[in-house]
Every structure is written in C-alpha cells, then in structure tokens.
Design a protein around this motif. Sequence first.
Motif, PDB file in Angstrom:
ATOM      1  N   PHE A 165       0.866  -1.174   0.000  1.00 45.65           N
ATOM      2  CA  PHE A 165       0.000   0.000   0.000  1.00 45.65           C
ATOM      3  C   PHE A 165       0.901   1.221   0.000  1.00 45.65           C
ATOM      4  O   PHE A 165       1.851   1.300   0.781  1.00 45.65           O
ATOM      5  N   SER A 166       0.583   2.177  -0.843  1.00 47.45           N
ATOM      6  CA  SER A 166       1.385   3.387  -0.911  1.00 47.45           C
ATOM      7  C   SER A 166       0.468   4.580  -1.142  1.00 47.45           C
ATOM      8  O   SER A 166      -0.484   4.498  -1.924  1.00 47.45           O
ATOM      9  N   LYS A 167       0.756   5.676  -0.461  1.00 49.95           N
ATOM     10  CA  LYS A 167      -0.011   6.897  -0.647  1.00 49.95           C
ATOM     11  C   LYS A 167       0.942   8.071  -0.516  1.00 49.95           C
ATOM     12  O   LYS A 167       1.851   8.054   0.304  1.00 49.95           O
ATOM     13  N   GLU A 168       0.693   9.079  -1.328  1.00 54.32           N
ATOM     14  CA  GLU A 168       1.593  10.228  -1.385  1.00 54.32           C
ATOM     15  C   GLU A 168       0.801  11.522  -1.277  1.00 54.32           C
ATOM     16  O   GLU A 168      -0.306  11.639  -1.791  1.00 54.32           O
ATOM     17  N   THR A 169       1.373  12.480  -0.581  1.00 57.09           N
ATOM     18  CA  THR A 169       0.853  13.849  -0.568  1.00 57.09           C
ATOM     19  C   THR A 169       1.983  14.750  -1.030  1.00 57.09           C
ATOM     20  O   THR A 169       3.089  14.283  -1.317  1.00 57.09           O
ATOM     21  N   SER A 170       1.738  16.033  -1.048  1.00 55.23           N
ATOM     22  CA  SER A 170       2.793  16.958  -1.455  1.00 55.23           C
ATOM     23  C   SER A 170       3.934  16.995  -0.446  1.00 55.23           C
ATOM     24  O   SER A 170       5.040  17.397  -0.775  1.00 55.23           O
ATOM     25  N   SER A 171       3.680  16.519   0.777  1.00 54.93           N
ATOM     26  CA  SER A 171       4.719  16.619   1.812  1.00 54.93           C
ATOM     27  C   SER A 171       5.273  15.283   2.301  1.00 54.93           C
ATOM     28  O   SER A 171       6.267  15.263   3.026  1.00 54.93           O
ATOM     29  N   LEU A 172       4.631  14.139   1.926  1.00 59.60           N
ATOM     30  CA  LEU A 172       5.156  12.867   2.425  1.00 59.60           C
ATOM     31  C   LEU A 172       4.752  11.679   1.573  1.00 59.60           C
ATOM     32  O   LEU A 172       3.813  11.737   0.794  1.00 59.60           O
ATOM     33  N   PHE A 173       5.506  10.591   1.766  1.00 55.19           N
ATOM     34  CA  PHE A 173       5.188   9.280   1.203  1.00 55.19           C
ATOM     35  C   PHE A 173       4.863   8.357   2.375  1.00 55.19           C
ATOM     36  O   PHE A 173       5.621   8.303   3.347  1.00 55.19           O
ATOM     37  N   PHE A 174       3.756   7.608   2.285  1.00 49.13           N
ATOM     38  CA  PHE A 174       3.410   6.588   3.270  1.00 49.13           C
ATOM     39  C   PHE A 174       3.393   5.262   2.533  1.00 49.13           C
ATOM     40  O   PHE A 174       2.711   5.119   1.522  1.00 49.13           O
ATOM     41  N   THR A 175       4.142   4.284   3.019  1.00 44.71           N
ATOM     42  CA  THR A 175       4.196   2.970   2.395  1.00 44.71           C
ATOM     43  C   THR A 175       4.060   1.901   3.465  1.00 44.71           C
ATOM     44  O   THR A 175       4.700   1.992   4.515  1.00 44.71           O
ATOM     45  N   ALA A 176       3.220   0.905   3.182  1.00 42.59           N
ATOM     46  CA  ALA A 176       3.060  -0.231   4.087  1.00 42.59           C
ATOM     47  C   ALA A 176       3.133  -1.512   3.263  1.00 42.59           C
ATOM     48  O   ALA A 176       2.537  -1.599   2.183  1.00 42.59           O
ATOM     49  N   TYR A 177       3.856  -2.492   3.771  1.00 40.84           N
ATOM     50  CA  TYR A 177       3.995  -3.781   3.096  1.00 40.84           C
ATOM     51  C   TYR A 177       3.657  -4.879   4.091  1.00 40.84           C
ATOM     52  O   TYR A 177       4.204  -4.907   5.196  1.00 40.84           O
ATOM     53  N   LYS A 178       2.723  -5.750   3.711  1.00 43.00           N
ATOM     54  CA  LYS A 178       2.337  -6.853   4.586  1.00 43.00           C
ATOM     55  C   LYS A 178       3.436  -7.914   4.593  1.00 43.00           C
ATOM     56  O   LYS A 178       3.791  -8.461   3.550  1.00 43.00           O
ATOM     57  N   LEU A 179       3.970  -8.191   5.770  1.00 38.41           N
ATOM     58  CA  LEU A 179       4.973  -9.238   5.926  1.00 38.41           C
ATOM     59  C   LEU A 179       4.315 -10.592   6.173  1.00 38.41           C
ATOM     60  O   LEU A 179       4.871 -11.630   5.834  1.00 38.41           O
ATOM     61  N   ASN A 180       3.144 -10.564   6.788  1.00 35.17           N
ATOM     62  CA  ASN A 180       2.303 -11.738   7.000  1.00 35.17           C
ATOM     63  C   ASN A 180       0.909 -11.237   7.353  1.00 35.17           C
ATOM     64  O   ASN A 180       0.616 -10.062   7.159  1.00 35.17           O
ATOM     65  N   GLU A 181       0.045 -12.096   7.883  1.00 37.64           N
ATOM     66  CA  GLU A 181      -1.336 -11.695   8.181  1.00 37.64           C
ATOM     67  C   GLU A 181      -1.427 -10.573   9.209  1.00 37.64           C
ATOM     68  O   GLU A 181      -2.373  -9.805   9.210  1.00 37.64           O
ATOM     69  N   ASP A 182      -0.464 -10.488  10.128  1.00 32.17           N
ATOM     70  CA  ASP A 182      -0.571  -9.558  11.242  1.00 32.17           C
ATOM     71  C   ASP A 182       0.506  -8.479  11.293  1.00 32.17           C
ATOM     72  O   ASP A 182       0.345  -7.491  11.988  1.00 32.17           O
ATOM     73  N   LEU A 183       1.590  -8.660  10.579  1.00 31.35           N
ATOM     74  CA  LEU A 183       2.745  -7.775  10.702  1.00 31.35           C
ATOM     75  C   LEU A 183       2.995  -7.015   9.408  1.00 31.35           C
ATOM     76  O   LEU A 183       2.913  -7.583   8.321  1.00 31.35           O
ATOM     77  N   LEU A 184       3.272  -5.710   9.542  1.00 25.88           N
ATOM     78  CA  LEU A 184       3.551  -4.868   8.384  1.00 25.88           C
ATOM     79  C   LEU A 184       4.869  -4.141   8.581  1.00 25.88           C
ATOM     80  O   LEU A 184       5.299  -3.903   9.704  1.00 25.88           O
ATOM     81  N   SER A 185       5.458  -3.775   7.477  1.00 28.37           N
ATOM     82  CA  SER A 185       6.608  -2.882   7.477  1.00 28.37           C
ATOM     83  C   SER A 185       6.096  -1.540   6.970  1.00 28.37           C
ATOM     84  O   SER A 185       5.550  -1.461   5.868  1.00 28.37           O
ATOM     85  N   VAL A 186       6.232  -0.498   7.794  1.00 25.78           N
ATOM     86  CA  VAL A 186       5.680   0.815   7.462  1.00 25.78           C
ATOM     87  C   VAL A 186       6.819   1.844   7.368  1.00 25.78           C
ATOM     88  O   VAL A 186       7.707   1.861   8.207  1.00 25.78           O
ATOM     89  N   THR A 187       6.741   2.672   6.330  1.00 24.14           N
ATOM     90  CA  THR A 187       7.706   3.749   6.135  1.00 24.14           C
ATOM     91  C   THR A 187       6.947   5.041   5.879  1.00 24.14           C
ATOM     92  O   THR A 187       6.037   5.083   5.057  1.00 24.14           O
ATOM     93  N   VAL A 188       7.318   6.084   6.585  1.00 26.66           N
ATOM     94  CA  VAL A 188       6.802   7.420   6.326  1.00 26.66           C
ATOM     95  C   VAL A 188       8.014   8.283   5.995  1.00 26.66           C
ATOM     96  O   VAL A 188       8.927   8.425   6.802  1.00 26.66           O
TER      97      VAL A 188
END
Length: 76
Positions: free
Chosen positions: A49-72
């Motif tokens: 999942f990825s979403k962008e605004t003029s000031s930031l990038f938000f990215t989330a990747y599912k590692l499994n059913e319950d755990l995600l890797s998130v980057t802002v």
Amino acid sequence: MEMNKSEALKIYKQYFNDGEFIDFLESPYIVEDSDDFEDYYPEGTPNLFSKETSSLFFTAYKLNEDLLSVTVEIKK
C-alpha cells in the motif's frame, strides 16, 4: 519499521482521513510464491500500500497476516 495492524493504522491516521488503508488492512495477505499471487496480481503486489501527498510518502507492506513494514518519508 515493523508493526502490527493497529499500530500502522494509528500512524496512517496521523496523516490521512480516509478509509483506503483500512480496506488494505482488511484484505487478505497473499503469499508471494502462491498461484494466487502470480495469477491475480501480475503487475504488482496485493501486499503493498502506498499513498503520497505533497509533503510525504506513506508505504506499508504486509509481511504476513498480522505484521507490516511501514515507512513514512517526509519530502524536503
């Protein structure tokens, strides 16, 4: 950073006020080497999942059913 779904949703809500990320969180995790992954998602990954605004990038990747890797990433 790795986190569970509720932690990831709290971070998302700091920046966005829509339901797009909730839909992503509620969608099933697809194992990358499964037939479903290759057959239904040839152009990308359903686990990203990825979403962008003029000031930031938000990215989330599912590692499994319950755990995600998130980057802002704040844009400069």
